[in-house]
Design an enzyme around this catalytic site. Structure first.
Site, PDB file in Angstrom:
ATOM      1  N   GLN A   1       0.827  -1.208   0.000  1.00 34.35           N
ATOM      2  CA  GLN A   1       0.000   0.000   0.000  1.00 34.35           C
ATOM      3  C   GLN A   1       0.863   1.261   0.000  1.00 34.35           C
ATOM      4  O   GLN A   1       1.574   1.507   0.976  1.00 34.35           O
ATOM      5  CB  GLN A   1      -0.879  -0.024   1.258  1.00 34.35           C
ATOM      6  CG  GLN A   1      -1.750   1.183   1.461  1.00 34.35           C
ATOM      7  CD  GLN A   1      -2.582   1.065   2.735  1.00 34.35           C
ATOM      8  OE1 GLN A   1      -2.179   0.412   3.685  1.00 34.35           O
ATOM      9  NE2 GLN A   1      -3.736   1.700   2.752  1.00 34.35           N
TER      10      GLN A   1
ATOM     11  N   SER B   1       1.223   6.577   2.869  1.00 33.98           N
ATOM     12  CA  SER B   1       1.976   7.589   3.623  1.00 33.98           C
ATOM     13  C   SER B   1       3.226   8.046   2.881  1.00 33.98           C
ATOM     14  O   SER B   1       3.845   7.286   2.147  1.00 33.98           O
ATOM     15  CB  SER B   1       2.419   7.015   4.969  1.00 33.98           C
ATOM     16  OG  SER B   1       1.314   6.716   5.755  1.00 33.98           O
TER      17      SER B   1
ATOM     18  N   GLU C   1      -9.965  -0.886   5.999  1.00 36.67           N
ATOM     19  CA  GLU C   1      -8.758  -1.190   6.777  1.00 36.67           C
ATOM     20  C   GLU C   1      -9.048  -1.101   8.263  1.00 36.67           C
ATOM     21  O   GLU C   1      -8.634  -1.938   9.037  1.00 36.67           O
ATOM     22  CB  GLU C   1      -7.620  -0.236   6.396  1.00 36.67           C
ATOM     23  CG  GLU C   1      -6.316  -0.542   7.141  1.00 36.67           C
ATOM     24  CD  GLU C   1      -5.173   0.425   6.822  1.00 36.67           C
ATOM     25  OE1 GLU C   1      -5.428   1.463   6.196  1.00 36.67           O
ATOM     26  OE2 GLU C   1      -4.040   0.116   7.218  1.00 36.67           O
TER      27      GLU C   1
ATOM     28  N   ASN D   1      -4.636   7.160  16.700  1.00 41.31           N
ATOM     29  CA  ASN D   1      -5.737   7.331  17.654  1.00 41.31           C
ATOM     30  C   ASN D   1      -6.267   8.767  17.629  1.00 41.31           C
ATOM     31  O   ASN D   1      -7.470   8.999  17.745  1.00 41.31           O
ATOM     32  CB  ASN D   1      -5.261   7.023  19.079  1.00 41.31           C
ATOM     33  CG  ASN D   1      -5.281   5.532  19.373  1.00 41.31           C
ATOM     34  OD1 ASN D   1      -5.597   4.732  18.492  1.00 41.31           O
ATOM     35  ND2 ASN D   1      -4.950   5.171  20.593  1.00 41.31           N
TER      36      ASN D   1
END
Lengths: 393, 392
Positions: free
Chosen positions: B126, B129, B244, B378
């Site tokens: 993937q 980022s 995901e 988070n």
């Protein structure tokens, strides 16, 4: 210093002093200066690659006289109070010093002193202070978590002296030690014995720990030792192990304090530089609050250090329990602070390359070495005699 | 809410359990039990075994080789696989790009890529980022310029899991820099063997190689490899990220981890006898069990809510809590092992030292600091809950 306080005849804890004296402040400054000048990232990286130890740095510590921190003057050390050693270790924790001052000198040294046969081992103590000798306390055994009484290692006394058989597991710094201080069961009792690492019948499986320190699993097969290998007899063994573990716990606290201070500093630096969504991370309120909570945790932990030193220097009946309790508290805080520090670094925080991950790994190791934090809490729960830091009568 | 422990589900559970017991090769099982990252070969071989049974992609529509199982059945399936110590297949094809391809891809793309994902022979990674586009993913800068029937790609991706195994990478690239950050992004499928693609390992704090940097230098990509429409990539990216997060809910593994915890406790003694009789530890286990029960029931509730796909807020909630559970469980392993938690173990290394059962567990403990960071931190997940769940 352990000896001094035990011999001073005063019951209970030593004087509780907030802050450091003039000499101690100077000492702290000199440690900071030396580490800033001589213990950089690169030197540490080289030491890591070479099994986690830099002999030149160790020699430098000896020449500065710092290896004598826990030994009283009559034995060649300079230990005045617990403060010197704690100062040293806090700075070592800050700089992530690999070399095992705590594991190779202070912890086994405390056991030697409390074992009551220090006079018989003067040459060894001289060697430790001079940086020529190193010890490792071999106490942990397979399938056993934190059990101090040996079971899988035995010592039998006969006309030749002692004969040792058995195994120890996860012995920190063992590959660096010329002599192993081994706990063994002797009949109904326990003893501590000094075993040369190259004695016939001693074998080591060496590895490194998650924080880059050398360690080993040990096997003893009919290892024959002279009578004077005894470091603590049955009547002093428990006391010697307590002294060692107290120093392990206190040292872990001091190192953890230094580590969390450095971790907070690194995180402030990182979040003050890294930009996302068009602003510095430290500009986001959610990040600021996390940093503020970390700073508070650090402040609260630092405040406990004088209490720790007072208990270390004292001889109160619940001394070990008090030290264990403070350890559980400080190391627990350190765990939260370094975990938050990694979180705020994001992905880079879990890489081997990032300094912050080394602090995380070190604190994880400090949490488990010499009796885990949770176990220390249990020790405090069972052994404390009331609550009152000031001990007012 | 439907009954979830019906005889039909129980029968299904037994069927899957028997299948795993009969078909999972012992060597793969033992390696999975150890707990290190699963190797490429083990992922490939196990996916192939599942595929022969028609079970490699239960969540796909039957038309593409999936099953007609309910979401609950699929979760039961995943749980049984984990409890039988089956390795988790690589998620990047099966869970991430596969659904994007059959939902938004061309016929040609479906025919070309779906079979290799289904049978486990083709590996994907993937490319999301970038060094300066982490939480702020939309500010990514890897560029794709259109030249006739090709794109020329330049830039860098980071934190690319399994790039060293991958045959293909699905990449978010910038095809237009003029409008809003989100509007100029496209999704491209890039063959990892194309000249100009370089993979550089990143070693994580467990001293393993799992993630990578991927560099693109004048990489030529056929325009046919564009997913959907140019500059609509953000839409596909979000579709995929929500998948995901649901896939990261970590329920099957949590049950596996809980078993690991019980085994460890059973094998050790503490200062005052067996650790299994230590009331403090038992109380910590009890707390974790209750947290897991709440996590599990939340997931079942989401899954059986008229079989709708979970809302973004719910996906974020279970992502956060799943991550916390993973970290808490592995911290407790650490605590249970005490000083025996400290040796560094790496996969395949000499296992002649240390506490049996400690090796992979400690490796997991270290790498799991990343679970509250990857797939949206988070902090980002909380913002999503606030915005899309609470409309703040």
């Amino acid at each position: 210093m352990t000896v001094r306080s035990m011999d001073n005849g005063m019951p209970g804890r030593a004087e509780l002093r907030l802050g450091l004296g003039e000499d101690e402040l100077q000492f702290k400054a000199s440690v900071e200066r030396l580490l800033a000048r001589d213990y950089g990232v690169e030197r540490r990286r080289v030491a890591l690659a070479n099994g986690g130890f830099d002999p030149d740095f160790w020699q430098q510590l000896a020449e500065l006289g710092w290896l004598g921190a826990c030994f009283p003057e009559p034995l060649g050390g300079y230990g005045q109070s617990a403060n010197e050693a704690l100062i040293l270790l806090e700075q070592f924790g800050r700089a992530l010093v690999l070399e095992p001052l705590l594991g190779a000198v202070l912890v086994p040294g405390a056991a030697l002193l409390a074992g009551g046969r220090a006079d018989a081992h003067g040459a060894l103590i001289d060697g430790l202070i001079a940086g020529e000798r190193r010890l490792a306390l071999a106490w942990s055994e397979q399938g056993r978590r934190g059990a101090r009484r040996p079971r899988l290692t035995s010592a039998v006394r006969d006309q030749r002296g002692w004969c040792v058989n058995g195994v120890k597991q996860t012995v920190l710094n063992a590959p660096l030690a010329d002599t192993l201080l081994v706990s063994a069961i002797a009949g109904e009792d326990s003893v501590l014995l000094l075993v040369p690492h190259d004695a016939p019948g001693v074998s080591l499986i060496e590895y490194t720990t998650i924080d880059g320190q050398p360690a080993a699993d040990l096997r003893f097969t009919n290892v024959v030792l002279p009578d004077d290998a005894l470091a603590a007899g049955p009547e002093r063994c428990e006391r010697a192990m307590d002294a060692a573990m107290n120093w392990g716990a206190a040292g872990a606290c001091a190192e953890a304090l230094g580590a969390m201070d450095a971790a907070l500093e690194l995180t402030l630096e990182y979040t003050g530089t890294r930009q996302q969504f068009g602003q510095k991370l430290s500009g986001f309120q959610v990040i600021q609050h996390r940093l503020a909570a970390m700073a508070t945790e650090l402040e609260y932990s630092q405040a406990l250090l004088p209490l720790l030193a007072a208990h270390l220097d004292g001889n109160g009946a619940d001394r070990s329990a008090q030290i264990a309790g403070i350890r559980a508290r400080i190391v627990g805080s350190a765990r939260c602070v370094v975990a938050d520090a990694v979180q705020l670094h994001g992905g880079i925080g879990v890489t081997d390359e990032a300094a912050i991950s080394h602090y995380f790994r070190r604190v994880t190791a400090l949490e488990q070495a010499w009796g885990s934090a949770r176990q220390n809490l249990e020790r405090y729960r069972q052994g404390r005699q009331g609550y009152d830091p000031l001990r007012l009568q | 809410m439907d009954a979830i422990d019906t005889p039909r589900i129980q029968a299904f559970r037994r069927e899957v359990r028997d299948f795993v017991a009969g078909q999972l090769p012992e060597a793969i099982k033992q390696r999975t039990r150890q707990g290190f990252h699963v190797s490429k070969e083990d992922m490939r071989d196990w996916t192939a075994i599942l595929h022969r049974q028609g079970w490699s992609a239960p969540h796909w529509p039957t038309a593409y080789g999936g099953t007609d199982w309910s979401p609950l059945q699929r979760m039961v399936f995943d749980i049984e696989l984990a409890l039988g110590w089956a390795p988790a297949p690589s998620p990047f094809g099966l869970h991430l790009i596969g659904p994007v391809i059959y939902t938004f891809g061309t016929e040609q793309q479906k025919q070309r890529y779906l079979p290799g994902i289904l049978d486990g022979s083709q590996f994907w990674c993937q490319g999301y980022s970038e060094p300066n586009a982490g939480s702020d993913l939309a500010s990514l800068r890897t560029s794709a310029r259109r030249h006739g029937d090709r794109y020329i790609v330049n830039g860098q991706k980071i934190w690319t899991s399994q790039a060293q195994y991958a045959d293909m990478i699905f990449c978010l690239v910038r095809t237009d820099g003029s409008g809003s950050k989100q509007s100029g992004i496209s999704m491209l499928l890039i063959d990892m063997n194309t000249p100009g693609v370089t993979v550089r390992p990143i070693i994580t704090q467990d001293m393993s190689h799992y993630v990578n940097e991927v560099f693109f230098e004048d990489v030529e990509v056929p325009a046919d490899n564009l997913i959907g429409e140019e500059n609509a990539g953000w839409r596909y990216a979000k579709f995929l990220l929500e998948n995901e997060r649901t896939a990261s809910a970590y329920l099957p593994q949590a049950k596996q981890d809980m078993n690991r915890l019980r085994e460890m406790i059973g094998a050790l003694e503490g200062e005052h006898g067996p650790l299994s009789e230590d009331p403090v530890l038992d109380s910590q286990c009890a707390e974790l069990e209750l947290e897991l029960a709440a996590h599990e029931m939340t997931i079942y509730r989401i899954l059986t809510d008229n079989a709708r796909s979970p809302s973004a807020a719910a996906a974020s909630m279970i992502k956060i809590r799943g991550a916390r559970l993973q970290q808490r469980l592995s911290s407790l392993w650490n605590e249970v092992l005490g000083v025996h938690a400290l040796p560094l173990f790496t996969p395949g290394a000499d296992s002649s030292y240390g506490e049996p059962g400690a090796a992979g567990a400690m490796s997991q403990f270290l790498i799991r600091r990343a679970v509250s960071i990857y797939g949206g931190t988070n902090e980002i997940q909380h913002s999503i809950i606030a915005k899309r769940g609470l409309h703040l």
